[in-house]
Design a protein around this motif. Structure first.
Motif, PDB file in Angstrom:
ATOM      1  N   LEU A 166       0.903  -1.322  -0.075  1.00  0.00           N
ATOM      2  CA  LEU A 166       0.066  -0.058  -0.115  1.00  0.00           C
ATOM      3  C   LEU A 166       0.913   1.220  -0.064  1.00  0.00           C
ATOM      4  O   LEU A 166       0.339   2.391  -0.215  1.00  0.00           O
ATOM      5  CB  LEU A 166      -1.006   0.070   1.160  1.00  0.00           C
ATOM      6  N   SER A 167       2.088   1.173   0.231  1.00  0.00           N
ATOM      7  CA  SER A 167       2.973   2.053   0.396  1.00  0.00           C
ATOM      8  C   SER A 167       4.468   2.002  -0.594  1.00  0.00           C
ATOM      9  O   SER A 167       5.514   1.899   0.033  1.00  0.00           O
ATOM     10  CB  SER A 167       3.339   2.677   1.627  1.00  0.00           C
ATOM     11  N   PRO A 168       4.133   1.728  -1.705  1.00  0.00           N
ATOM     12  CA  PRO A 168       5.073   1.260  -2.469  1.00  0.00           C
ATOM     13  C   PRO A 168       6.235   2.442  -2.880  1.00  0.00           C
ATOM     14  O   PRO A 168       7.620   2.036  -3.046  1.00  0.00           O
ATOM     15  CB  PRO A 168       4.395   0.839  -4.096  1.00  0.00           C
ATOM     16  N   ASP A 169       5.896   3.633  -2.817  1.00  0.00           N
ATOM     17  CA  ASP A 169       6.798   4.833  -3.093  1.00  0.00           C
ATOM     18  C   ASP A 169       7.300   5.468  -1.619  1.00  0.00           C
ATOM     19  O   ASP A 169       7.792   6.698  -1.544  1.00  0.00           O
ATOM     20  CB  ASP A 169       6.174   5.791  -3.830  1.00  0.00           C
ATOM     21  N   ASP A 170       6.917   4.951  -0.512  1.00  0.00           N
ATOM     22  CA  ASP A 170       7.309   5.656   0.593  1.00  0.00           C
ATOM     23  C   ASP A 170       7.716   4.846   1.806  1.00  0.00           C
ATOM     24  O   ASP A 170       6.960   3.956   2.443  1.00  0.00           O
ATOM     25  CB  ASP A 170       5.968   6.208   1.118  1.00  0.00           C
ATOM     26  N   SER A 171       8.851   4.227   1.399  1.00  0.00           N
ATOM     27  CA  SER A 171       9.416   3.314   2.440  1.00  0.00           C
ATOM     28  C   SER A 171       9.867   3.997   3.851  1.00  0.00           C
ATOM     29  O   SER A 171       9.571   3.043   4.868  1.00  0.00           O
ATOM     30  CB  SER A 171      10.866   3.119   2.021  1.00  0.00           C
ATOM     31  N   ARG A 172       9.837   5.084   3.984  1.00  0.00           N
ATOM     32  CA  ARG A 172       9.686   5.640   5.320  1.00  0.00           C
ATOM     33  C   ARG A 172       8.547   5.516   6.296  1.00  0.00           C
ATOM     34  O   ARG A 172       8.493   5.149   7.394  1.00  0.00           O
ATOM     35  CB  ARG A 172      10.107   7.155   5.348  1.00  0.00           C
ATOM     36  N   ALA A 173       7.395   5.514   5.455  1.00  0.00           N
ATOM     37  CA  ALA A 173       6.203   5.200   6.189  1.00  0.00           C
ATOM     38  C   ALA A 173       6.099   3.844   6.652  1.00  0.00           C
ATOM     39  O   ALA A 173       5.473   3.380   7.637  1.00  0.00           O
ATOM     40  CB  ALA A 173       4.954   5.399   5.221  1.00  0.00           C
ATOM     41  N   ALA A 174       6.677   2.739   5.681  1.00  0.00           N
ATOM     42  CA  ALA A 174       6.380   1.370   6.094  1.00  0.00           C
ATOM     43  C   ALA A 174       7.393   1.461   7.310  1.00  0.00           C
ATOM     44  O   ALA A 174       6.981   0.306   8.405  1.00  0.00           O
ATOM     45  CB  ALA A 174       6.902   0.642   4.834  1.00  0.00           C
ATOM     46  N   LEU A 175       8.695   1.918   7.143  1.00  0.00           N
ATOM     47  CA  LEU A 175       9.585   1.935   8.310  1.00  0.00           C
ATOM     48  C   LEU A 175       9.002   2.207   9.509  1.00  0.00           C
ATOM     49  O   LEU A 175       9.033   1.445  10.883  1.00  0.00           O
ATOM     50  CB  LEU A 175      10.831   2.398   8.051  1.00  0.00           C
ATOM     51  N   VAL A 176       8.279   3.507   9.674  1.00  0.00           N
ATOM     52  CA  VAL A 176       7.700   3.940  10.836  1.00  0.00           C
ATOM     53  C   VAL A 176       6.627   3.058  11.459  1.00  0.00           C
ATOM     54  O   VAL A 176       6.516   2.723  12.387  1.00  0.00           O
ATOM     55  CB  VAL A 176       7.242   5.267  10.587  1.00  0.00           C
ATOM     56  N   PHE A 177       5.717   2.436  10.289  1.00  0.00           N
ATOM     57  CA  PHE A 177       4.688   1.724  10.624  1.00  0.00           C
ATOM     58  C   PHE A 177       5.322   0.355  11.450  1.00  0.00           C
ATOM     59  O   PHE A 177       4.952  -0.242  12.577  1.00  0.00           O
ATOM     60  CB  PHE A 177       3.895   1.038   9.657  1.00  0.00           C
ATOM     61  N   LEU A 178       6.292  -0.171  11.036  1.00  0.00           N
ATOM     62  CA  LEU A 178       7.286  -1.480  11.583  1.00  0.00           C
ATOM     63  C   LEU A 178       7.706  -1.066  13.023  1.00  0.00           C
ATOM     64  O   LEU A 178       7.700  -1.955  13.796  1.00  0.00           O
ATOM     65  CB  LEU A 178       8.482  -1.684  10.431  1.00  0.00           C
ATOM     66  N   LEU A 179       8.419   0.311  13.228  1.00  0.00           N
ATOM     67  CA  LEU A 179       8.653   0.646  14.318  1.00  0.00           C
ATOM     68  C   LEU A 179       7.676   0.617  15.318  1.00  0.00           C
ATOM     69  O   LEU A 179       7.964   0.517  16.683  1.00  0.00           O
ATOM     70  CB  LEU A 179       9.587   1.975  14.369  1.00  0.00           C
TER      71      LEU A 179
END
Length: 395
Positions: A166-179
């Motif tokens: 759902l966030s293919p162009d925003d790796s930072r958003a995925a990283l924040v979610f993971l944290l």
């Protein structure tokens, strides 16, 4: 009087990692008794919470709100059927424990598929609501931490893969979610591990308590039997006789169940004891007691050492002829032991017994003491008539 068997001791592991195989059926019963209501409740709460989120979808992702409602209704209906069938008819505690995690896995996948069809700009924020799935998965575990862990990893894989998609162009958003997600995952898994561990500990403690109670009960029975058993002859002692006589009399008054009393005396036992010595006298008492017990083995009879060389027998007989026949059989069996007794004053040279018999409904018997007194008089009369016999029925 036979000592009660000691209860079989089942080794109980102090480790809470697993339940021993021999205790598994008992553990399943324990879970059904103590955790079943909780598991039903948390499954129903989770179903209600999942259905209520349709209102949130209507606000955040209105373009797929109708599809969301339909999906949630179908999944909740299926879930409620599974809950009813499993908890009404199922026996597997493992499946009861894993029903919520498995439902959660399916609902997680369905929800993210729903998000993929929405064009709402709020999706990057809305995905944080998926944390509720992993919390629900682990909060209800009571039996299998391994099962909860496997479902948690599967749910996490679905969530993280979907977040990345759902966030293919925003790796930072995925990283924040993971944290944010990982601490919640670890905390919920710790709660799951603690809950399953506490259930196992409680079960093993319950097994220990029950085992100790069984051992204490057996020990008390052994002590009671020892307190009621004559150490030499292994038949009941005078205390046991008095207690059993009182019980029989109570049954007579309550239900009219008649019984008989036999008083047995070894003829000229003092002369036997003086000549052969106390050790031979003790052996003689043992053999006579054993002979009487074996003779009465198939009847409803209890034998007691009344005192010295006297024995008392309580017998569930209410017919005078049958009682006389049993008493004569006792006399014959002791005579057949053929124990030498050459120093008795009469012409007989073997050990014999004399028996007095009385029935609870005999004339003049109004109390247990009356019954003993009548029986004692008849025993004395049997000895006066020459010993080695039962007193005549008409006496």
């Amino acid at each position: 009087m036979n000592a009660p068997e000691r209860p079989t001791s089942i080794p109980v592991s102090r480790s809470t990692r697993s339940i021993p195989a021999e205790l598994r059926p008992a553990f399943d019963d324990y879970v059904r008794q103590h955790c079943r209501s909780f598991l039903i409740a948390i499954n129903l709460i989770a179903a209600a919470a999942y259905l209520s989120y349709a209102a949130v979808d209507a606000v955040i992702i209105p373009d797929v709100a109708l599809l969301s409602l339909l999906m949630r209704v179908v999944l909740v209906a299926i879930g409620l059927c599974n809950i009813y069938l499993l908890f009404r008819f199922g026996q597997s505690t493992l499946l009861m424990d894993l029903l919520l995690p498995l439902h959660t896995l399916i609902c997680t996948a369905a929800w993210f598929e729903l998000l993929k069809h929405s064009q709402s700009p709020d999706i990057p924020t809305f995905i944080y609501a998926s944390i509720a799935f992993i919390v629900l998965c682990n909060m209800g575990a009571r039996v299998s931490f391994g099962g909860a862990l496997a479902c948690s990893l599967a749910i996490s894989a679905v969530i993280l893969a979907s977040v990345v998609q759902l966030s293919p162009d925003d790796s930072r958003a995925a990283l924040v979610f993971l944290l944010v997600y990982l601490p919640v995952l670890c905390l919920s898994l710790f709660i799951s591990w603690t809950s399953t561990r506490n259930v196992r500990q409680a079960f093993l403690a319950d097994v220990e308590v029950r085992r100790h109670q069984a051992e204490l009960s057996t020990l008390n029975q052994c002590l009671e039997q020892l307190a009621a058993t004559d150490a030499l002859t292994c038949v009941g002692n005078r205390r046991a006789f008095d207690q059993r006589l009182a019980e029989s009399w109570t049954m007579l008054q309550a239900h009219g169940r008649g019984f008989a009393l036999l008083l047995v005396d070894i003829d000229y036992f003092k002369a036997f004891n003086d000549h052969f010595g106390h050790q031979a006298g003790d052996q003689c008492l043992q053999e006579v007691a054993r002979s009487m017990v074996e003779t009465l083995r198939h009847g409803q009879a209890q034998t007691f050492r009344y005192g010295g060389e006297e024995f008392a027998i309580l017998l569930q007989v209410s017919n005078a002829d049958e009682l006389r026949s049993i008493a004569e059989r006792l006399v014959d069996q002791v005579a057949e032991l053929d124990i030498p007794h050459p120093h008795r004053p009469d012409a007989q040279e073997r050990l014999t017994i004399s028996v007095g018999v009385a029935l609870s409904h005999d004339e003049g018997v109004q109390s247990p003491d009356d019954l003993v007194a009548r029986c004692d008089r008849l025993l004395y009369l049997a000895k006066q008539l020459g010993r080695n016999q039962v007193c005549p029925a008409q006496a």
